[in-house]
Design an enzyme around this catalytic site. Structure first.
Site, short mmCIF file in Angstrom:
data_model
loop_
_atom_site.label_atom_id
_atom_site.label_comp_id
_atom_site.label_asym_id
_atom_site.label_seq_id
_atom_site.Cartn_x
_atom_site.Cartn_y
_atom_site.Cartn_z
N GLU A 299 -4.60 2.44 -4.33
CA GLU A 299 -3.14 2.49 -4.27
C GLU A 299 -2.56 1.21 -3.69
OE1 GLU A 299 -4.60 4.59 -0.49
OE2 GLU A 299 -5.23 4.30 -2.56
N ASP B 252 0.85 -1.19 0.00
CA ASP B 252 0.00 0.00 0.00
C ASP B 252 0.90 1.25 0.00
OD1 ASP B 252 -2.96 0.99 0.50
OD2 ASP B 252 -1.64 2.24 1.74
N ASP C 80 -1.55 9.40 -10.77
CA ASP C 80 -1.59 8.27 -11.71
C ASP C 80 -0.17 7.88 -12.14
OD1 ASP C 80 -4.31 8.29 -11.53
OD2 ASP C 80 -4.65 9.31 -13.45
N ASN D 180 -2.08 13.01 -4.17
CA ASN D 180 -3.11 13.49 -5.10
C ASN D 180 -3.50 14.93 -4.79
OD1 ASN D 180 -3.56 11.44 -6.96
ND2 ASN D 180 -4.86 10.28 -5.55
#
Length: 442
Positions: free
Chosen positions: A352, A309, A326, A317
């Site tokens: 993620e 993770d 991304d 973000n």
């Protein structure tokens, strides 16, 4: 400040500096040496010989200024000099002045008489063969000036001065000693050649000034060219080094991802209807992972599961934008793929989170693989608009023994991942309920 031609500011500064240097060279005053100026030379001295009968005449017409002289030899003498000499040496006749830094000599003179030429001569003392007690042993350089050339002030380039044949024949030295050189000039003379008894010669020397450049234009131009070539070479080398490093790093990742993609394309054809490939990262999506886990569970050979993770992904973000987020997902997928075997199953579990399934692994070996992946993720070079984006990941590792439940192993891997997050992130935690280190059956 680092000079880099690739930046407009540095390029503009380099052009401005070049123009300033060129303008400075052109505007720099000439380097001059007035031989008639005070303290520059001794003399002028008349070129004459002893005349006990007082029948030979060589005298100043203006004794105070010592610019005009008259020669009138009534009989043939061993030496019939008619001219004047400026002595550039001091008390030591072997130490003159270095005239090699000058390009020319400007002469303002007039002559009346039958000689077709007036001679300009410079003697240079060369310690290899010149003798302090013999002034004639100093190398002789001369150029003949025609009468029509001296009607107005004349500029004589010093490279017009040559060593005459009579001097070469008289001293009979090796060829390298006969080459012109004005590094240690001891005298400069103006005289009339081919003097005969009964002739009257009048010579006036009003001005003799050496001129040259403080800095050679050729050397400046060469220096500018060399400086630009060096700057361009340094810039090219620096750019090539950066590109090479980036290329090598990305080539390894791309090669690994290419191999992974090639394998996945084969699987994609088989599972095309199930849409098992994650469009963003190019690895298996959750459906593809579930299909592969079912196949591994059916094989009853056992496996280890590594749940990955990305730490603080929401912050990435929010701070850098979803496009950069991304890019982080794609890069992490490439980094992980580059460090796994072709037989390992790898995909995006969701958001993620990524999942790795290693068939026939000990849990200790799987934890070692997870630690390696953690280091690679931390070292990954991901550029953002404000510089490098620091990315780390947390890992949870669990064992699904032969015949065991994959779903149960996933829960235990998720619990280990949770502990890694709680313990500060960027770490690897293994399942505490199964610490057996015995090999699984392959």
């Amino acid at each position: 400040m680092r000079f880099d031609l690739s930046t407009p500011r540095s390029l503009t500064a380099g052009i401005a500096l070049t123009l300033a240097v060129l303008a400075g060279v052109e505007l720099l005053p000439a380097r001059t040496l007035d031989l008639k100026g005070p303290g520059i030379a001794r003399g002028p001295y008349l070129m004459t010989v002893a005349d006990p009968d007082n029948q030979t005449s060589l005298r100043w017409l203006d004794a105070a200024k010592q610019r005009r002289l008259r020669c009138h030899y009534t009989r043939l003498e061993t030496y019939m000099g008619c001219g004047l000499t400026y002595v550039l040496s001091g008390n030591d006749p072997s130490q003159g002045r270095d005239l090699s830094h000058f390009d020319s000599i400007e002469v303002d003179l007039s002559y009346k008489g039958p000689s077709p030429f007036v001679r300009l001569a410079v003697r240079n003392f060369d310690p290899r063969f010149s003798k302090p007690d013999d002034i004639n042993s100093a190398r002789f350089h001369s150029v003949n000036l025609r009468l029509r050339d001296i009607g107005t002030p004349v500029r004589v380039d010093l490279n017009e001065l040559t060593v005459p044949d009579w001097w070469i024949h008289q001293f009979d030295l090796a060829r390298e000693y006969n080459r012109p050189g004005l590094q240690n000039a001891v005298s400069v003379a103006i005289d009339v050649i081919m003097v005969q008894p009964g002739q009257v010669h009048e010579l006036e020397v009003r001005r003799m000034v050496l001129k040259g450049q403080w800095v050679s234009r050729d050397q400046v131009y060469l220096g500018i060219v060399v400086a630009w070539l060096l700057a361009a070479s340094v810039m090219a080398l620096r750019g090539w080094t950066r590109l090479r490093q980036r290329y090598n790093r990305q080539a390894r990742e791309i090669d690994a991802l290419t191999a992974r993609t090639r394998q996945l394309r084969i699987e994609q054809e088989k599972l095309r209807r199930l849409a098992t490939i994650d469009e963003l990262t190019g690895v298996l999506n959750r459906r593809g992972l579930e299909q592969s886990l079912d196949d591994l569970e059916a094989a009853a050979q056992g496996m280890t599961l590594v749940l990955l993770d990305i730490d603080h992904f929401k912050r990435i973000n929010d701070r850098h934008g979803h496009d950069r987020g991304d890019e982080v997902l794609r890069r992490i997928a490439a980094v992980v793929a580059a460090n796994l075997r072709a037989s390992d199953v790898f995909g995006r579990w969701g958001g993620e989170e990524f999942l790795i399934a290693c068939q026939g692994k000990r849990i200790r070996d799987a934890a070692r693989v997870a630690e390696k992946l953690r280091e690679r993720v931390q070292q990954s070079n991901i550029d953002g608009p404000d510089g490098r984006i620091a990315v780390t990941a947390s890992f949870g590792v669990a064992l699904a023994p032969p015949g065991g439940s994959t779903a149960d192993a996933l829960k235990r891997a998720d619990a280990a991942l949770y502990r890694a997050k709680e313990a500060g992130r960027n770490r690897v935690e293994t399942d505490k309920t199964q610490q057996s280190d015995s090999p699984t059956t392959v």
